[in-house]
Design an enzyme around this catalytic site. Structure first.
Site, PDB file in Angstrom:
ATOM      1  CE1 TYR A 168      -3.374  -2.562  -0.272  1.00 45.24           C
ATOM      2  CE2 TYR A 168      -4.545  -1.295   1.384  1.00 45.24           C
ATOM      3  CZ  TYR A 168      -4.532  -2.297   0.430  1.00 45.24           C
ATOM      4  OH  TYR A 168      -5.655  -3.029   0.192  1.00 45.24           O
ATOM      5  CD  GLU A 175      -2.565   4.508  -6.470  1.00 46.76           C
ATOM      6  OE1 GLU A 175      -3.481   5.284  -6.132  1.00 46.76           O
ATOM      7  OE2 GLU A 175      -2.539   3.310  -6.151  1.00 46.76           O
TER       8      GLU A 175
END
Length: 232
Positions: A168, A175
């Site tokens: 994550y 991102e």
């Protein structure tokens, strides 16, 4: 972003059956979900293989050229999960599913596809796909096995609820970096689009915290149950 708390199990049947328990063959709905999750796991394993092989041989600058189209359509298939949640095929919150799928769509269709320079300016595109593909292979395999057999091996359960510690942060930071790299080219392309990207970046701050803490809560619950099974 990922979908840590969704479930691919069909909603429970509310009718009570007082007859003796019988072995019931899987419904068409269950068979469809097994197929969907199995195909999705396979497609993401191809993305993972592409990223590893291309980055090893040609470096991160060649990853988008080699796997960009495949990744776009593999991620587009995940749009079906919005439909699944909308019609009650699975137990997943519709709004959360829409937001999470939309963020992925923005990255593969709205950022990298429109501004390919973001994929070659840094390794962020490669590390994002690495995090996504490993996460999705584990997630879809977990759901497919659970639907097909009614249980999941402890090793796969452990991966599902522990791999996120590394994946994550890697995925979310990648991102965010891609979105940041897209701000400048988006400004020269369309100023409104620039502000959309900045807004999404702003949302990532609380969104990432909520996502991670929710996954931690899910992990505690599942790992506690896993520990009890081992103690029996």
């Amino acid at each position: 972003m990922n979908r840590p708390g969704d479930s691919q199990k069909p909603p429970p049947n509310t009718q009570q059956d007082e007859q003796p328990v019988k072995v019931i063959p899987p419904s068409y709905r269950t068979l469809y979900l097994i197929l969907y999750n199995s195909v999705s796991a396979l497609l993401w394993s191809v993305v993972l293989g592409y990223v590893l092989s291309i980055a090893t041989v040609h470096g991160y600058r060649g990853v988008y050229t080699g796997t960009g189209q495949w990744t776009k359509w593999t991620q587009t298939l995940a749009g079906l999960e919005v439909l699944h949640a909308a019609i009650g095929l699975v137990r997943a919150p519709l709004l959360t599913t829409i937001m999470q799928v939309a963020s992925r769509f923005l990255l593969v269709w709205g950022v990298v596809a429109n501004f390919p320079v973001t994929s070659s300016a840094s390794p962020a595109y490669s590390t994002m796909l690495l995090a996504w593909s490993i996460t999705e292979v584990i997630r879809y395999t977990y759901f497919a096995v659970n639907l097909a057999y009614g249980y999941v091996p402890s090793g796969l359960t452990w991966l599902r609820y522990n791999a996120f510690f590394a994946l994550y942060p890697l995925g979310i930071s990648s991102e965010c970096w891609l979105l940041w790299l897209a701000v400048t080219p988006a400004k020269s392309w369309n100023q409104a689009y620039e502000w959309v990207i900045k807004l999404v970046l702003f949302v990532y701050i609380p969104g990432s915290y909520i996502l991670f803490t929710h996954m931690m809560a899910q992990r505690r619950k599942v790992m506690r149950g896993l520990g009890k099974k081992k103690a029996v």
